[in-house]
Design a protein around this motif. Structure first.
Motif, short mmCIF file in Angstrom:
data_model
loop_
_atom_site.label_atom_id
_atom_site.label_comp_id
_atom_site.label_asym_id
_atom_site.label_seq_id
_atom_site.Cartn_x
_atom_site.Cartn_y
_atom_site.Cartn_z
N ASN A 3 3.04 -8.43 -2.45
CA ASN A 3 1.73 -8.22 -1.55
C ASN A 3 1.91 -6.99 -0.78
N ILE A 4 2.91 -6.93 -0.24
CA ILE A 4 2.95 -5.78 0.71
C ILE A 4 2.83 -4.27 -0.17
N LYS A 5 3.55 -4.33 -1.05
CA LYS A 5 3.34 -3.28 -2.04
C LYS A 5 2.10 -2.88 -2.63
N CYS A 6 1.46 -3.86 -2.98
CA CYS A 6 -0.03 -3.88 -3.59
C CYS A 6 -0.91 -3.28 -2.67
N GLU A 7 -0.79 -4.08 -1.48
CA GLU A 7 -1.86 -3.66 -0.35
C GLU A 7 -1.57 -2.36 0.49
N LYS A 8 -0.36 -1.89 0.65
CA LYS A 8 -0.21 -0.98 1.50
C LYS A 8 0.50 0.37 0.90
N TYR A 9 1.48 0.01 -0.11
CA TYR A 9 1.91 1.11 -0.58
C TYR A 9 1.31 1.79 -1.83
N TYR A 10 0.95 0.88 -2.68
CA TYR A 10 0.29 1.63 -3.93
C TYR A 10 -1.18 2.15 -3.61
N LEU A 11 -1.79 1.51 -2.64
CA LEU A 11 -3.19 1.77 -2.21
C LEU A 11 -3.46 2.95 -1.49
N HIS A 12 -2.33 3.53 -0.91
CA HIS A 12 -2.55 4.49 -0.02
C HIS A 12 -1.36 5.66 -0.06
N LYS A 13 -1.85 6.80 0.44
CA LYS A 13 -0.96 7.86 0.28
C LYS A 13 -0.38 8.29 1.85
N TYR A 14 0.85 8.14 1.92
CA TYR A 14 1.46 8.60 3.24
C TYR A 14 2.04 9.92 3.18
N ASP A 15 1.67 10.66 4.26
CA ASP A 15 2.39 12.21 4.42
C ASP A 15 3.75 11.98 4.90
N THR A 16 4.24 10.86 5.68
CA THR A 16 5.66 11.12 6.18
C THR A 16 5.95 9.47 6.17
N LEU A 17 7.28 9.48 6.15
CA LEU A 17 8.09 8.39 6.29
C LEU A 17 7.64 7.44 7.44
N GLU A 18 7.46 7.99 8.43
CA GLU A 18 7.24 7.44 9.77
C GLU A 18 5.57 6.73 9.41
N GLU A 19 4.75 7.25 8.79
CA GLU A 19 3.31 6.86 8.73
C GLU A 19 3.39 5.28 7.75
N LEU A 20 4.33 5.44 6.76
CA LEU A 20 4.80 4.54 5.97
C LEU A 20 5.29 3.23 6.63
#
Length: 53
Positions: A3-20
């Motif tokens: 769920n976390i991968k689907c909802e946060k990782y795959y649906l958003h683009k993060y510019d930095t590791l800190e944002e992720l």
């Protein structure tokens, strides 16, 4: 974990590791404190653990 991968990782683009990291931390807080689940008798995971301990 899926769920976390689907909802946060795959649906958003993060510019930095800190944002992720911040997004993951926010999701974990939401999941533990605010996501009420039917399989836990309508309680959040932390409420359920406290009640059953």
């Amino acid at each position: 974990m899926g769920n976390i991968k689907c909802e946060k990782y795959y649906l958003h683009k993060y510019d930095t590791l800190e944002e992720l990291k911040n997004a993951v931390d926010e999701y974990i807080q939401f999941f533990n404190y605010h996501l009420y689940q039917e399989k836990l008798n309508g309680l959040s995971p932390l409420e359920y653990r406290a009640k059953t301990a």
